[in-house]
Design an enzyme around this catalytic site. Sequence first.
Site, PDB file in Angstrom:
ATOM      1  N   LYS A   1     -45.412 -16.368   8.173  1.00 29.85           N
ATOM      2  CA  LYS A   1     -44.945 -14.497   9.072  1.00 29.85           C
ATOM      3  C   LYS A   1     -46.405 -14.408   9.957  1.00 29.85           C
ATOM      4  CE  LYS A   1     -42.533 -11.636   6.741  1.00 29.85           C
ATOM      5  NZ  LYS A   1     -41.430 -10.516   6.536  1.00 29.85           N
TER       6      LYS A   1
ATOM      7  N   HIS B   1     -27.839 -17.890  18.566  1.00 31.45           N
ATOM      8  CA  HIS B   1     -29.132 -18.652  19.822  1.00 31.45           C
ATOM      9  C   HIS B   1     -29.059 -19.576  18.887  1.00 31.45           C
ATOM     10  CE1 HIS B   1     -30.418 -19.037  23.187  1.00 31.45           C
ATOM     11  NE2 HIS B   1     -31.090 -18.744  23.131  1.00 31.45           N
TER      12      HIS B   1
ATOM     13  N   CYS C   1     -42.962 -17.184   3.401  1.00 29.12           N
ATOM     14  CA  CYS C   1     -43.624 -16.104   3.662  1.00 29.12           C
ATOM     15  C   CYS C   1     -44.819 -16.244   4.713  1.00 29.12           C
ATOM     16  CB  CYS C   1     -43.660 -15.443   2.518  1.00 29.12           C
ATOM     17  SG  CYS C   1     -42.671 -15.412   1.479  1.00 29.12           S
TER      18      CYS C   1
END
Length: 348
Positions: A20, A139, A17
């Site tokens: 980020k 992808h 986290c």
Amino acid sequence: MANETIRLTQTVKGAGCAAKLAPGVLDKALCGLDLPVDPNLLVGLERADDAGVYRVSDDLALVQTLDFFPPMVDDPYSFGQIAAANALSDIYAMGGVPKTAMNIVAFPAKTMDISILRTIIEGGLDKIREAGVVLVGGHTVEDSELKYGLSVTGYIHPDRILTKKNLQSGDILILTKPVGTGVIATAIKAGLADQVVTDKVTLAMTTLNRDAALVMENFPVHACTDITGFGFLGHLAEMVVGSGQGVRISAADVPLYPEALEWAAMGLIPAGAYNNRNFRGALVDFGANVSQRVQDLLFDPQTSGGLLIAVAAAEAERLVIALKAKGIDAAAIVGEVISEPFERIIVE
Ligand code: CO
Ligand code: CO
Ligand code: CO
């Protein structure tokens, strides 16, 4: 499928986290850009919510979200499940029904065996199947750091969108999962967490917010969000800012992992918790009885955390009972919406 020899989390620098973008970075990057204007864009970037919503017809809108990150556990199958549960969560937090998903993969093909990626995707696939969601594509890029996640699209009725704002004075706040997964993930990376606590937190992170969302559909819920990277207080702040309301939280009622409390006291706090506090701390007034370690946990970045629900007070107890009856054992009343002080968070 447990794998004792491969530690996915060891290849990652910093907590998942915490890796980020810092809070507010995207706001700065988008500032001044010409964002699309479209009458059918019901929830877009200008009022950032858990997911974007685009109206297709009078009774149908698409709800779309995207989430991906590096591993926070070592077991590839569990990581795939967690990433999928986390990506689906934003759809549930809006009151939507997820329908389709696409994989997003960054994979270090030079240093990691492709079978690991296969197992991660298998975990994600099993979770989205549980959610009744169809995988339609994806992808993959080669990258030095493994990352996995999904973009998810769902359906929602244009008149039944649950946003973060819309708190009403007197509403009761209910949280559906315990807090502390960021601290525990930090302990896992440091090799301090045993299998029992790892399994417990993994089970919580792989649990879909679907059942909680289905239960709250039948209650007078005014606002909802899910608890992820900004932590309990960071996401609560998103509900409060611009709502015209304040909130009072009873810290002792917020479900916390006891192991996370211990490790937080030892200083095992992920960087993201400090970022979250720097970003939103000014909105929060802590009572003298709220310990430092509890304050840290309330800012701890969560992965695939619970729903934070604002419901009309008269129905709050009944909603908690209904959530528990669905197996959501941690569901608890954690606070209330108050008109004063204006747009502030009191934690007592
Ligand atoms: Co969210
Ligand atoms: Co998200
Ligand atoms: Co929402």
